[in-house]
Write an enzyme that holds these catalytic residues in place. Structure first.
Site, PDB file in Angstrom:
ATOM      1  N   HIS A 167     -10.197   1.201   0.946  1.00 55.34           N
ATOM      2  CA  HIS A 167      -9.767   2.536   1.394  1.00 55.34           C
ATOM      3  C   HIS A 167     -10.961   3.479   1.518  1.00 55.34           C
ATOM      4  O   HIS A 167     -11.036   4.258   2.474  1.00 55.34           O
ATOM      5  CB  HIS A 167      -8.753   3.142   0.420  1.00 55.34           C
ATOM      6  N   CYS A 219       0.839  -1.193   0.000  1.00 54.40           N
ATOM      7  CA  CYS A 219       0.000   0.000   0.000  1.00 54.40           C
ATOM      8  C   CYS A 219       0.876   1.246   0.000  1.00 54.40           C
ATOM      9  O   CYS A 219       1.911   1.282   0.667  1.00 54.40           O
ATOM     10  CB  CYS A 219      -0.895  -0.020   1.242  1.00 54.40           C
ATOM     11  N   HIS A 264      -8.825  -3.651  -2.831  1.00 56.11           N
ATOM     12  CA  HIS A 264      -7.928  -2.863  -1.974  1.00 56.11           C
ATOM     13  C   HIS A 264      -8.352  -1.391  -1.975  1.00 56.11           C
ATOM     14  O   HIS A 264      -8.479  -0.775  -0.911  1.00 56.11           O
ATOM     15  CB  HIS A 264      -6.489  -3.010  -2.489  1.00 56.11           C
ATOM     16  N   GLU A 265      -8.584  -0.839  -3.167  1.00 50.55           N
ATOM     17  CA  GLU A 265      -8.912   0.589  -3.255  1.00 50.55           C
ATOM     18  C   GLU A 265     -10.308   0.887  -2.712  1.00 50.55           C
ATOM     19  O   GLU A 265     -10.515   1.908  -2.042  1.00 50.55           O
ATOM     20  CB  GLU A 265      -8.759   1.086  -4.692  1.00 50.55           C
TER      21      GLU A 265
END
Length: 169
Positions: A139, A93, A135-136
């Site tokens: 966030h 990351c 993953h994004e």
């Protein structure tokens, strides 16, 4: 379109649930900054494929990705489907570039989003692209890869990963 500072692990803003963006015009300058920041990070660190707006201090539901020669600017992405089939990987990351996390992700996903012109789009992804989207989007929900670590032995510095496995992810 300046490169922006990337928030680092420990910054409380990374735990913020990002707000939807109603107007494409509001997203455009942030997408420019995300693109510039991704390129600068890649130039200085040698890796990088995607970044979320919250990582540059803008808690908005915006993601910019460059993957296998294609660029994606996703406004208000949301999952339509996540497979039950899963796979494990070592994830990294921009917000903690020296750390890798062993975790599990869905093998495939379908994501609905709005493109920079405001058109609703769907993207279906498997494998590495699926992992990147997950993953994004995490966030945007205030979730970090470290929150998904498989167990207490699932954190590794990049230096140790290279020593143990022979190459950086």
């Amino acid at each position: 379109m300046p490169s922006r500072r990337i928030l680092q692990l420990g910054d409380p803003l990374l735990r913020t649930v990002s707000a939807p963006v109603s107007a494409a015009s509001q997203a455009a300058p942030i997408f420019d900054d995300l693109r510039a920041t991704l390129h600068e990070f890649r130039r200085t660190h040698g890796f990088g494929r995607g970044i979320s707006a919250v990582q540059i201090g803008e808690p908005l539901r915006l993601i910019y990705i460059e993957f296998e020669g294609a660029a994606y600017a996703l406004r208000n992405p949301e999952f339509e489907f996540q497979s039950d089939a899963r796979f494990r990987l070592w994830d990294d990351c921009f917000s903690f570039p020296g750390l890798l996390v062993h975790l599990e992700r869905s093998q495939s996903v379908r994501v609905r989003y709005e493109d920079p012109e405001g058109q609703v789009r769907l993207v279906e992804a498997a494998g590495a692209f699926s992992e990147l989207l997950q993953h994004e989007i995490d966030h945007l929900d205030g979730i970090l890869a470290i929150d998904r670590a498989l167990d207490r032995d699932s954190l590794c510095t990049r230096e140790e990963y290279v020593r143990r496995f022979g190459a950086a992810r």
